[in-house]
Design a protein around this motif. Structure first.
Motif, PDB file in Angstrom:
ATOM      1  N   LEU A  98       1.728  -0.356  -8.241  1.00  0.00           N
ATOM      2  CA  LEU A  98       2.532  -1.581  -8.195  1.00  0.00           C
ATOM      3  C   LEU A  98       4.012  -1.281  -7.986  1.00  0.00           C
ATOM      4  O   LEU A  98       4.713  -2.026  -7.291  1.00  0.00           O
ATOM      5  CB  LEU A  98       2.323  -2.391  -9.474  1.00  0.00           C
ATOM      6  N   VAL A  99       4.504  -0.189  -8.566  1.00  0.00           N
ATOM      7  CA  VAL A  99       5.894   0.215  -8.331  1.00  0.00           C
ATOM      8  C   VAL A  99       6.087   0.614  -6.866  1.00  0.00           C
ATOM      9  O   VAL A  99       7.099   0.289  -6.240  1.00  0.00           O
ATOM     10  CB  VAL A  99       6.305   1.353  -9.291  1.00  0.00           C
ATOM     11  N   GLY A 100       5.116   1.325  -6.302  1.00  0.00           N
ATOM     12  CA  GLY A 100       5.197   1.681  -4.886  1.00  0.00           C
ATOM     13  C   GLY A 100       5.214   0.456  -3.998  1.00  0.00           C
ATOM     14  O   GLY A 100       5.965   0.387  -3.016  1.00  0.00           O
ATOM     15  N   LEU A 101       4.405  -0.552  -4.337  1.00  0.00           N
ATOM     16  CA  LEU A 101       4.397  -1.798  -3.576  1.00  0.00           C
ATOM     17  C   LEU A 101       5.730  -2.520  -3.697  1.00  0.00           C
ATOM     18  O   LEU A 101       6.256  -3.046  -2.708  1.00  0.00           O
ATOM     19  CB  LEU A 101       3.256  -2.687  -4.061  1.00  0.00           C
ATOM     20  N   ALA A 102       6.303  -2.536  -4.897  1.00  0.00           N
ATOM     21  CA  ALA A 102       7.616  -3.156  -5.082  1.00  0.00           C
ATOM     22  C   ALA A 102       8.676  -2.428  -4.265  1.00  0.00           C
ATOM     23  O   ALA A 102       9.553  -3.064  -3.660  1.00  0.00           O
ATOM     24  CB  ALA A 102       7.991  -3.159  -6.562  1.00  0.00           C
ATOM     25  N   ALA A 103       8.600  -1.112  -4.214  1.00  0.00           N
ATOM     26  CA  ALA A 103       9.560  -0.347  -3.407  1.00  0.00           C
ATOM     27  C   ALA A 103       9.394  -0.657  -1.916  1.00  0.00           C
ATOM     28  O   ALA A 103      10.387  -0.718  -1.178  1.00  0.00           O
ATOM     29  CB  ALA A 103       9.387   1.144  -3.670  1.00  0.00           C
ATOM     30  N   ALA A 160       2.132   6.270   0.639  1.00  0.00           N
ATOM     31  CA  ALA A 160       1.290   7.293   0.011  1.00  0.00           C
ATOM     32  C   ALA A 160       1.291   7.135  -1.507  1.00  0.00           C
ATOM     33  O   ALA A 160       0.237   7.243  -2.151  1.00  0.00           O
ATOM     34  CB  ALA A 160       1.780   8.686   0.400  1.00  0.00           C
ATOM     35  N   ILE A 161       2.452   6.856  -2.096  1.00  0.00           N
ATOM     36  CA  ILE A 161       2.527   6.645  -3.543  1.00  0.00           C
ATOM     37  C   ILE A 161       1.683   5.442  -3.939  1.00  0.00           C
ATOM     38  O   ILE A 161       0.938   5.479  -4.927  1.00  0.00           O
ATOM     39  CB  ILE A 161       3.996   6.467  -3.976  1.00  0.00           C
ATOM     40  N   THR A 162       1.788   4.370  -3.166  1.00  0.00           N
ATOM     41  CA  THR A 162       1.020   3.161  -3.468  1.00  0.00           C
ATOM     42  C   THR A 162      -0.479   3.417  -3.361  1.00  0.00           C
ATOM     43  O   THR A 162      -1.257   3.031  -4.240  1.00  0.00           O
ATOM     44  CB  THR A 162       1.435   2.024  -2.524  1.00  0.00           C
ATOM     45  N   ILE A 163      -0.900   4.068  -2.301  1.00  0.00           N
ATOM     46  CA  ILE A 163      -2.331   4.324  -2.089  1.00  0.00           C
ATOM     47  C   ILE A 163      -2.866   5.296  -3.131  1.00  0.00           C
ATOM     48  O   ILE A 163      -3.958   5.095  -3.682  1.00  0.00           O
ATOM     49  CB  ILE A 163      -2.575   4.833  -0.653  1.00  0.00           C
ATOM     50  N   ILE A 164      -2.111   6.336  -3.441  1.00  0.00           N
ATOM     51  CA  ILE A 164      -2.568   7.311  -4.438  1.00  0.00           C
ATOM     52  C   ILE A 164      -2.677   6.654  -5.815  1.00  0.00           C
ATOM     53  O   ILE A 164      -3.652   6.866  -6.536  1.00  0.00           O
ATOM     54  CB  ILE A 164      -1.623   8.536  -4.467  1.00  0.00           C
ATOM     55  N   GLY A 165      -1.692   5.839  -6.164  1.00  0.00           N
ATOM     56  CA  GLY A 165      -1.734   5.169  -7.464  1.00  0.00           C
ATOM     57  C   GLY A 165      -2.903   4.218  -7.597  1.00  0.00           C
ATOM     58  O   GLY A 165      -3.617   4.222  -8.602  1.00  0.00           O
ATOM     59  N   ILE A 209       9.743   7.853   7.515  1.00  0.00           N
ATOM     60  CA  ILE A 209       9.391   8.828   6.480  1.00  0.00           C
ATOM     61  C   ILE A 209       9.373   8.163   5.107  1.00  0.00           C
ATOM     62  O   ILE A 209       8.447   8.370   4.315  1.00  0.00           O
ATOM     63  CB  ILE A 209      10.376  10.019   6.497  1.00  0.00           C
ATOM     64  N   SER A 210      10.369   7.337   4.815  1.00  0.00           N
ATOM     65  CA  SER A 210      10.399   6.674   3.511  1.00  0.00           C
ATOM     66  C   SER A 210       9.238   5.690   3.376  1.00  0.00           C
ATOM     67  O   SER A 210       8.637   5.580   2.303  1.00  0.00           O
ATOM     68  CB  SER A 210      11.734   5.975   3.276  1.00  0.00           C
ATOM     69  N   PHE A 211       8.902   4.980   4.456  1.00  0.00           N
ATOM     70  CA  PHE A 211       7.750   4.079   4.402  1.00  0.00           C
ATOM     71  C   PHE A 211       6.470   4.855   4.144  1.00  0.00           C
ATOM     72  O   PHE A 211       5.645   4.446   3.321  1.00  0.00           O
ATOM     73  CB  PHE A 211       7.625   3.283   5.704  1.00  0.00           C
ATOM     74  N   LEU A 212       6.267   5.960   4.837  1.00  0.00           N
ATOM     75  CA  LEU A 212       5.055   6.749   4.653  1.00  0.00           C
ATOM     76  C   LEU A 212       4.976   7.317   3.239  1.00  0.00           C
ATOM     77  O   LEU A 212       3.895   7.355   2.639  1.00  0.00           O
ATOM     78  CB  LEU A 212       4.987   7.869   5.691  1.00  0.00           C
ATOM     79  N   LEU A 213       6.107   7.732   2.690  1.00  0.00           N
ATOM     80  CA  LEU A 213       6.130   8.257   1.333  1.00  0.00           C
ATOM     81  C   LEU A 213       5.778   7.158   0.323  1.00  0.00           C
ATOM     82  O   LEU A 213       4.947   7.367  -0.575  1.00  0.00           O
ATOM     83  CB  LEU A 213       7.506   8.849   1.017  1.00  0.00           C
ATOM     84  N   LEU A 214       6.379   5.988   0.482  1.00  0.00           N
ATOM     85  CA  LEU A 214       6.086   4.874  -0.424  1.00  0.00           C
ATOM     86  C   LEU A 214       4.642   4.393  -0.255  1.00  0.00           C
ATOM     87  O   LEU A 214       3.983   4.041  -1.238  1.00  0.00           O
ATOM     88  CB  LEU A 214       7.057   3.727  -0.188  1.00  0.00           C
TER      89      LEU A 214
END
Length: 174
Positions: free
Chosen positions: A44-49, A18-23, A11-16
């Motif tokens: 970039l923050v999503g990718l770092a996460a 999604a944030i990366t792709i949306i950004g 779930i955390s991977f999918l959320l991160l």
């Protein structure tokens, strides 16, 4: 209990993801350049996460410091400093949206096929890295302090030189 941990990680991977792709998708589609840079920063923050979730602490923190902290801020300042009062011309690249979308879908299909059919799709268990972020920081502050300071001085000199060049060009246009 292990099933619950795996579910939380998924779930955390999918959320991160999604944030990366949306950004990054917003960075490509928005028309306002400042909004594009902010959306790119989010990607970039999503990718770092994602790097941090995978246990690559040094790469994750470097991603935040270098790309979000330096490149995105530099791009935002460059856009704000070079923006003219003239209205922007229509984007000539907008006519290539269909071909760009087709190429993106084809590249995604090839990468998905290579990922699914490749032998590395099976999980590989590796040992944890021996070096930590603290050890890298200690090496930078003790063993490599002179090269770090020289790089800092070179970057500062480049920044001052760019500022002087920009001031000279600005004065010459009036």
């Amino acid at each position: 209990m292990q099933g619950w941990n795996r579910f939380k990680m998924t779930i955390s991977f999918l959320l991160l993801a999604a944030i990366t792709i949306i950004g990054t998708a917003a960075a490509m589609t928005l028309k306002n350049l400042v909004h594009c840079v902010l959306a790119l920063s989010l990607g970039l923050v999503g990718l770092a996460a994602l790097y941090l979730q995978l246990g690559a602490q040094f790469v994750g923190f470097t991603q935040i410091l270098v790309y979000v902290g330096a490149v995105a801020i530099l791009a935002a300042f460059a856009i704000m400093m070079t923006r003219s009062a003239d209205p922007t011309a229509s984007n000539a690249a907008a006519s290539f949206r269909a071909s760009g979308a087709l190429i993106a879908v084809l590249v995604f299909a090839v990468l998905a096929w290579a990922t699914i059919s490749g032998t590395s799709a099976q999980p590989i268990f590796t040992a944890a890295p021996e070096g930590s972020v603290g050890q890298v920081g200690a090496a930078l502050m003790h063993r490599f302090v002179l090269p770090l300071e020289v790089i800092g001085l070179l970057l500062t000199a480049a920044l001052i030189g760019a500022g002087i060049l920009a001031m000279d060009e600005h004065r010459g246009t009036r």
